[in-house]
Scaffold this active site. Structure first.
Site, mmCIF file in Angstrom:
data_model
loop_
_atom_site.group_PDB
_atom_site.id
_atom_site.type_symbol
_atom_site.label_atom_id
_atom_site.label_comp_id
_atom_site.label_asym_id
_atom_site.label_seq_id
_atom_site.Cartn_x
_atom_site.Cartn_y
_atom_site.Cartn_z
ATOM 1 N N HIS A 48 8.275 -60.520 -4.187
ATOM 2 C CA HIS A 48 9.050 -60.400 -2.956
ATOM 3 C C HIS A 48 9.123 -58.925 -2.561
ATOM 4 O O HIS A 48 9.741 -58.113 -3.253
ATOM 5 C CB HIS A 48 10.457 -60.973 -3.138
ATOM 6 C CG HIS A 48 11.203 -61.089 -1.845
ATOM 7 N ND1 HIS A 48 11.172 -62.219 -1.052
ATOM 8 C CD2 HIS A 48 11.978 -60.199 -1.181
ATOM 9 C CE1 HIS A 48 11.899 -62.027 0.026
ATOM 10 N NE2 HIS A 48 12.399 -60.807 -0.030
ATOM 11 N N ASP A 55 23.295 -47.786 5.791
ATOM 12 C CA ASP A 55 23.931 -48.986 6.315
ATOM 13 C C ASP A 55 22.830 -49.890 6.874
ATOM 14 O O ASP A 55 21.855 -49.400 7.462
ATOM 15 C CB ASP A 55 24.912 -48.649 7.452
ATOM 16 C CG ASP A 55 26.228 -48.088 6.948
ATOM 17 O OD1 ASP A 55 26.373 -47.898 5.731
ATOM 18 O OD2 ASP A 55 27.118 -47.830 7.775
ATOM 19 N N HIS A 103 24.666 -56.830 -1.919
ATOM 20 C CA HIS A 103 24.577 -57.998 -1.063
ATOM 21 C C HIS A 103 23.214 -58.653 -1.289
ATOM 22 O O HIS A 103 22.338 -58.099 -1.935
ATOM 23 C CB HIS A 103 24.790 -57.660 0.418
ATOM 24 C CG HIS A 103 23.916 -56.553 0.923
ATOM 25 N ND1 HIS A 103 24.215 -55.231 0.750
ATOM 26 C CD2 HIS A 103 22.743 -56.572 1.594
ATOM 27 C CE1 HIS A 103 23.282 -54.482 1.297
ATOM 28 N NE2 HIS A 103 22.369 -55.270 1.812
#
Length: 379
Positions: free
Chosen positions: A250, A293, A323
């Protein structure tokens, strides 16, 4: 000053031989990386999902914004509501259905328009282009322009306030990889452009230091008869992007970089086959992006790593916490993985922290922070 990162790859405890592949049994990989996937990195293997929180207090948190709910209908793009911003970038949303009766010129920065929906004609100093959904329009600072929609149009406006948009260095892949520069279109001095030249009174609204001035002419200033050079508007559609993929690994989001600016990058996720190797991760890996960010604008398709996210919505993951995929997406990838993803999304990674403007704060989905909770896990 000459300097280099401290670099000495080490191994400790139970670990995989290769990142994102063949993880130790019943573990969850978390990537801690620097400089937006280009710097030093460590992969940790956890007993529990790194996003398995049951409560969250304080100002730092993941956000989802429903930009569809922002009242962004204006005849002038310079009046489009500000959503997210810092010293390098100003992000706006704009909807319009009528032909602009004036021109605009941004003297604060280069504009990147992403066409979320609609179609029409784009007129500027350099000529005429048609646009459609999925187009990027790169507009150099100081360019005068206007649009005439043929269908109601919805744009994401990405203003680069510190420099010009450039293409990423594709390195050993070669310059034709991902998208060949030959697919970039430019405006033409065609019959449509010549037909709009007239002697009526026209205005150019100019933005400088976020203030608008209006200059009136007794003729249409888009009156060029020719030009030569390499500073111009260019158009790229996501359908012309051929994403870099690996069936055994990935790849990080950085391989999908489309445009590079000072202080941020713009990436495009386009449809692609999912990794087929049995041991490879098949959803985005859990990660800390501790220098950037991350913003994602969801354009179309099935957003396979997210839950309850629809086209036209935006997520913001500030740096400072891990996350990754939501629990249902992770479980499906482990038990019944997809073979193809049809999602299209625009990602913006910013080096400086982003501020949330009032227009975005008003459409913040407060429960988004809880969407990583596994079923039955409560505070």
């Amino acid at each position: 000053m000459s300097r280099k990162w401290i670099s000495f790859p080490l191994r400790e405890g139970e670990h995989s031989r290769q990142a994102h592949c063949d993880l130790p049994a019943e573990t969850y990989e978390r990537e801690m990386g620097r400089e937006g996937f280009f710097g030093p990195v460590t992969h940790l293997h956890h007993k529990h999902p790194p996003t398995g929180w049951v409560d969250w207090q304080g100002p730092l948190r993941p956000h989802a914004f429903d930009f569809n709910r922002i009242a962004s209908e204006h005849d002038c793009p310079l009046q489009a509501p500000l959503t997210l911003h810092n010293a390098d970038i100003r992000l706006r949303v704009w909807k319009t259905a009528g032909a602009m009766s004036h021109l605009v010129r941004n003297s604060d920065g280069d504009e990147l328009l992403f066409v979320h929906d609609g179609a029409g004609h784009f007129y500027c100093d350099f000529g005429h282009l048609e646009y459609r959904d999925g187009d990027y329009l790169v507009i150099p600072r100081g360019t005068a322009w206007r649009i005439e929609p043929t269908a109601p149009s919805h744009f994401l406006l990405i203003e680069n306030t510190d420099g010009a948009y450039q293409l990423p260095d594709k390195g050993l892949l070669g310059p034709q990889a991902i998208f060949d520069p030959a697919v970039l279109d430019h405006p033409h001095i065609d019959e449509a452009f010549k037909a709009q030249q007239d002697e009526r009174t026209w205005q150019i609204r100019i933005k400088r230091r976020n203030q608008i001035s209006t200059v009136t002419y007794p003729y249409n200033p888009l009156d060029a008869v020719g030009w030569h050079g390499d500073n111009t508007v260019v158009r790229l559609n996501w359908r012309d992007i051929r994403p870099l993929v690996s069936h055994r690994y990935h790849l990080p989001p950085s391989v999908h970089t489309t445009f590079v600016a000072n202080g941020f990058v713009v990436c495009t996720f386009t449809p692609r086959p999912v990794e087929s190797d049995p041991g490879a991760l098949k959803v985005p890996f859990f990660h800390n992006n501790d220098d950037y960010d991350e913003v994602l604008f969801y354009h179309r398709g099935n957003f396979f790593s997210r839950d309850n996210i629809e086209a036209g919505m935006v997520t913001l993951h500030p740096c400072g916490f891990p996350h990754g995929p939501h629990p249902k997406a992770l479980k499906k990838a482990q038990t019944d993985p997809a073979t193809f993803t049809d999602e299209v999304a625009v990602m913006i990674d910013t080096r400086r922290a982003l501020e949330v403007a009032d227009a975005a704060a008003a459409v913040d989905v407060a429960e988004y922070v809880n969407s990583w909770r596994a079923p039955g896990k409560e505070s």
